[in-house]
Design a protein around this motif. Structure first.
Motif, short mmCIF file in Angstrom:
data_model
loop_
_atom_site.label_atom_id
_atom_site.label_comp_id
_atom_site.label_asym_id
_atom_site.label_seq_id
_atom_site.Cartn_x
_atom_site.Cartn_y
_atom_site.Cartn_z
N ASN A 134 2.78 -12.42 41.91
CA ASN A 134 1.66 -12.00 42.76
C ASN A 134 2.11 -11.06 43.87
O ASN A 134 1.69 -11.15 45.01
CB ASN A 134 0.93 -13.21 43.35
CG ASN A 134 1.83 -14.07 44.23
OD1 ASN A 134 3.04 -13.85 44.31
ND2 ASN A 134 1.25 -15.05 44.89
N GLY A 135 3.01 -10.15 43.50
CA GLY A 135 3.42 -9.11 44.43
C GLY A 135 4.68 -9.41 45.19
O GLY A 135 5.22 -8.54 45.87
N VAL A 136 5.20 -10.64 45.10
CA VAL A 136 6.36 -11.00 45.90
C VAL A 136 7.60 -10.23 45.47
O VAL A 136 8.51 -10.00 46.25
CB VAL A 136 6.60 -12.53 45.84
CG1 VAL A 136 7.15 -12.94 44.48
CG2 VAL A 136 7.53 -12.99 46.95
N ASP A 137 7.64 -9.80 44.21
CA ASP A 137 8.77 -9.03 43.71
C ASP A 137 8.38 -7.60 43.37
O ASP A 137 9.04 -6.92 42.59
CB ASP A 137 9.38 -9.71 42.47
CG ASP A 137 8.34 -9.92 41.38
OD1 ASP A 137 7.17 -9.55 41.60
OD2 ASP A 137 8.70 -10.42 40.31
N GLY A 138 7.26 -7.15 43.92
CA GLY A 138 6.78 -5.80 43.68
C GLY A 138 5.87 -5.67 42.47
O GLY A 138 5.34 -4.58 42.22
N LYS A 139 5.66 -6.74 41.72
CA LYS A 139 4.80 -6.70 40.54
C LYS A 139 3.77 -7.81 40.65
O LYS A 139 4.09 -8.93 41.05
CB LYS A 139 5.63 -6.89 39.27
CG LYS A 139 4.84 -6.82 37.97
CD LYS A 139 5.76 -6.98 36.78
CE LYS A 139 5.01 -6.90 35.46
NZ LYS A 139 5.91 -7.05 34.30
N SER A 140 2.54 -7.51 40.29
CA SER A 140 1.48 -8.51 40.38
C SER A 140 0.79 -8.64 39.03
O SER A 140 0.32 -7.64 38.46
CB SER A 140 0.46 -8.11 41.46
OG SER A 140 -0.50 -9.13 41.64
N ARG A 141 0.76 -9.87 38.51
CA ARG A 141 0.07 -10.16 37.25
C ARG A 141 -0.73 -11.45 37.39
O ARG A 141 -0.61 -12.37 36.59
CB ARG A 141 1.08 -10.27 36.10
CG ARG A 141 1.70 -8.95 35.68
CD ARG A 141 0.67 -8.01 35.06
NE ARG A 141 1.27 -6.77 34.59
CZ ARG A 141 1.40 -5.68 35.33
NH1 ARG A 141 0.95 -5.67 36.58
NH2 ARG A 141 1.95 -4.60 34.82
N THR A 142 -1.57 -11.52 38.41
CA THR A 142 -2.40 -12.70 38.59
C THR A 142 -3.43 -12.78 37.47
O THR A 142 -3.83 -11.77 36.89
CB THR A 142 -3.11 -12.69 39.95
OG1 THR A 142 -3.99 -11.55 40.02
CG2 THR A 142 -2.10 -12.60 41.09
N GLY A 143 -3.85 -14.00 37.14
CA GLY A 143 -4.81 -14.23 36.08
C GLY A 143 -4.20 -14.38 34.71
O GLY A 143 -4.90 -14.66 33.74
N LEU A 144 -2.87 -14.24 34.60
CA LEU A 144 -2.22 -14.28 33.29
C LEU A 144 -2.27 -15.68 32.68
O LEU A 144 -2.46 -15.84 31.47
CB LEU A 144 -0.79 -13.79 33.42
CG LEU A 144 -0.03 -13.40 32.15
CD1 LEU A 144 -0.87 -12.48 31.27
CD2 LEU A 144 1.29 -12.74 32.50
N ALA A 145 -2.09 -16.73 33.51
CA ALA A 145 -2.14 -18.10 32.98
C ALA A 145 -3.52 -18.40 32.40
O ALA A 145 -3.63 -18.99 31.31
CB ALA A 145 -1.79 -19.10 34.08
N HIS A 146 -4.56 -17.98 33.08
CA HIS A 146 -5.92 -18.21 32.57
C HIS A 146 -6.21 -17.34 31.36
O HIS A 146 -6.86 -17.78 30.39
CB HIS A 146 -6.93 -17.93 33.68
CG HIS A 146 -8.35 -18.08 33.24
ND1 HIS A 146 -9.28 -17.10 33.42
CD2 HIS A 146 -8.99 -19.10 32.61
CE1 HIS A 146 -10.45 -17.51 32.92
NE2 HIS A 146 -10.29 -18.70 32.43
N LEU A 147 -5.72 -16.11 31.37
CA LEU A 147 -5.87 -15.25 30.20
C LEU A 147 -5.25 -15.90 28.97
O LEU A 147 -5.81 -15.84 27.87
CB LEU A 147 -5.24 -13.88 30.48
CG LEU A 147 -5.23 -12.88 29.32
CD1 LEU A 147 -6.66 -12.53 28.89
CD2 LEU A 147 -4.47 -11.61 29.72
N PHE A 148 -4.10 -16.54 29.16
CA PHE A 148 -3.44 -17.20 28.03
C PHE A 148 -4.26 -18.35 27.48
O PHE A 148 -4.21 -18.63 26.27
CB PHE A 148 -2.04 -17.68 28.43
CG PHE A 148 -0.97 -16.92 27.70
CD1 PHE A 148 -0.50 -17.37 26.49
CD2 PHE A 148 -0.50 -15.74 28.22
CE1 PHE A 148 0.45 -16.65 25.79
CE2 PHE A 148 0.44 -15.01 27.54
CZ PHE A 148 0.93 -15.46 26.33
N GLU A 149 -5.00 -19.02 28.33
CA GLU A 149 -5.88 -20.08 27.86
C GLU A 149 -6.81 -19.54 26.78
O GLU A 149 -7.13 -20.23 25.81
CB GLU A 149 -6.69 -20.64 29.03
CG GLU A 149 -7.71 -21.68 28.65
CD GLU A 149 -8.72 -21.92 29.76
OE1 GLU A 149 -9.91 -22.10 29.44
OE2 GLU A 149 -8.31 -21.91 30.95
#
Length: 423
Positions: free
Chosen positions: A43-58
Motif C-alpha cells: 500500500n505504498g510503503v515500498d513505493g508500490k501500491s496494489r490494494t484490493g488484490l486480496a479481495h480480487l483473488f476471492e
C-alpha cells in the motif's frame, strides 16, 4: 457448549487439517482459511501500491484452475446441491462450501485444484472481467451508497499512511487498474501456499477417512515459500478528536466515529466489546436512549466492533441526525458517564447473555462450526478455543466492563466524520 472431539492432522506440505464429526444431518462443511487479507497488500510503503488484490483473488479463485474450466467450479458445486461462497477481511480470506456428504470428495478436489494450479488458468480476460466485477462492487456498495465510504475514511484517519490497516479490503480503483497478471501470480505464490492455510471439515464424516481424502487431493501440492512476516500493526493511542468534514450528497447529516480497542485474543477484548454493546448496540443502548428518545438529536444510532488480531480492534459509532457537533458533544458526555459509573448489573448481564448467545448461534450449524474452527486455528493456533468462547463471554464482570470503557472508550479520543447533509 460442550467441547466436541477434534481430529487434527498436518500434511507434509504444511496444510493444517481440523475435522469434527457431526452426524445429525448428512452434510459436510468444508472451510479453508488463508492467512492473507488486505493488511498483507502493498500500500505504498515500498513505493508500490496494489490494494484490493486480496479481495480480487476471492473472485479469481472461482474462475477455473488447471483441471477446472472457467465457470465449472460453481457449476459443479451447484449441480451437487452445495451452498458456497468466499469472503475477504483485513487479516484472512476464506472459501467455504456445504455439500451433501456424498460429494465431499468433489469439494475437496475443487479446493485442492485451485490451491495447487490456479495460475494455469489465470488469463488476461479473466483478470479484466473480475477486475470490472470488483470495481462495480466498489461503486455499488461504497462510492454510490450514502455514507458508503465512511469506514474507509475512518481507517485512513485512524492509521498513518502505509500502515497495514490504513486501507480496507475493497482497495482503490487506481490500484485495481494497475494490477497485472504478474502481480496476481506473485501474490498467489506468496500467500496461497498449503502452509499458510487451515482446512476444516465438519459434518457426517468419518474423521480418518476425511483426513485420508485431504491427503489424496492436497498432499502433492508443493509447500511453496514460507509466508513473509506481517508488517507490525501497532498503533499509538488516539488522543484528541481528529475530525474530517465530508462534503457529499447524503440524505441526512450524520456523525461517524472510530475508537481503538484491544486486539482480539486477549482477556480485554470481551469486556471492551460488551462496553461498546451497552453503549450503542441497539434500541436498548445508552446512546439510543439519550440521543433518539430523550434529546431527539438523532433518528438512528448504532455501535459495532471489528475485531483484529494483528492490530487494534475497532469500535464504530454511527449517528444520523441534523447536528453532528451536538451529537459529538453528547457522545462525550455519555462516554464520560459510562467510564465513571460503569454498567448497571442488568446492562452487564444482558451484554454477557447477548454475547454468549451470539457465539453459540455462530457454531450451531456445520458451516458455522467449520468457520470458527478455521478461524481459531489460523488466528490463535487453537481450534478448540471455539468451544470456550461463550464461557469467556459469560465470565466478564461489570467491573471489567467499566475498566474497559474507561480505558478504551474515553471521551475526546477518536477519529470522526461529520456529514453535513443534502445541499
Amino acid at each position: 457448549m460442550a467441547e466436541q472431539p477434534l481430529h487434527e492432522h498436518t500434511l507434509a506440505n504444511g496444510l493444517r487439517v481440523v475435522v469434527c464429526e457431526d452426524h445429525v444431518v448428512p452434510l459436510a462443511a468444508v472451510n479453508i482459511w488463508y492467512r492473507v487479507g488486505s493488511r498483507h497488500e502493498q500500500n505504498g510503503v515500498d513505493g508500490k501500491s496494489r490494494t484490493g488484490l486480496a479481495h480480487l483473488f476471492e473472485h479469481l479463485m472461482f474462475q477455473g484452475s488447471a483441471n477446472v474450466a472457467e465457470g465449472e467450479h460453481a457449476a459443479l458445486l451447484e449441480s451437487a446441491g452445495a451452498t458456497f461462497n468466499a469472503s475477504t477481511s483485513f487479516e484472512r480470506t476464506n472459501y467455504y462450501e456445504t455439500v451433501p456428504v456424498s460429494h465431499l470428495e468433489l469439494a475437496l478436489w475443487l479446493e485442492a485444484d485451485r490451491m495447487g494450479t490456479l495460475p494455469a488458468a489465470l488469463t488476461q480476460e479473466n483478470l479484466d472481467n473480475q477486475r470490472d466485477v470488483v470495481k462495480n462492487e466498489r461503486r455499488q456498495r461504497y462510492d454510490n451508497q450514502p455514507y458508503g465510504t465512511a469506514f474507509e475514511r475512518l481507517c485512513r484517519l485512524t492509521f498513518p499512511p502505509g500502515h497495514p490497516y490504513a486501507h480496507t479490503p475493497i482497495g482503490s480503483m487506481e490500484d485495481l487498474d494497475a494490477t497485472t497478471i504478474e502481480d496476481c501470480v506473485e501474490f498467489f505464490r506468496t500467500w496461497y501456499a498449503p502452509g499458510n492455510a487451515v482446512l476444516s471439515i465438519v459434518g457426517d464424516v468419518d474423521a480418518q477417512e476425511a483426513i485420508a481424502m485431504v491427503e489424496r487431493y492436497f498432499g502433492n501440492i508443493p509447500p511453496g515459500p514460507a509466508a513473509p512476516p506481517p508488517r507490525p500493526g501497532d498503533l499509538e493511542p488516539l488522543t484528541g478528536i481528529r475530525l474530517e468534514e465530508v462534503d457529499e450528497e447524503v440524505p441526512s447529516a450524520a456523525y461517524f466515529a472510530m475508537m481503538t480497542l484491544p486486539s482480539d485474543g486477549g482477556p480485554e477484548i470481551e469486556a471492551a466489546e460488551m462496553a461498546a454493546e451497552i453503549l450503542g448496540g441497539g434500541s436498548g443502548s445508552r446512546l439510543y436512549d439519550r440521543m433518539v428518545r430523550r434529546d431527539q438529536i438523532a433518528t438512528e444510532v448504532w455501535t459495532g466492533v471489528t475485531r483484529l488480531v494483528d492490530g487494534p480492534s475497532l469500535a464504530i459509532v454511527e449517528a444520523i441526525g441534523p447536528d453532528p457537533a451536538r451529537i459529538s458533544d453528547v457522545l462525550d458526555e455519555e462516554l464520560a458517564r459510562f467510564a465513571e459509573e460503569g454498567p448497571t448489573e442488568d446492562e452487564a448481564a444482558r451484554a454477557a447473555a447477548q454475547a454468549e448467545r451470539g457465539l453459540l448461534e455462530r457454531i450451531e450449524t456445520v458451516a458455522g462450526l467449520a468457520d470458527a474452527l478455521s478461524a481459531n486455528a489460523t488466528q490463535f493456533n487453537d481450534p478448540a478455543r471455539t468451544f470456550t468462547a461463550a464461557e469467556r463471554a459469560a465470565a466478564v464482570t461489570a467491573e471489567q466492563i467499566k475498566d474497559a470503557a474507561a480505558r478504551w472508550l474515553a471521551p475526546g479520543a477518536r477519529t470522526a466524520l461529520s456529514y453535513g447533509g443534502s445541499k
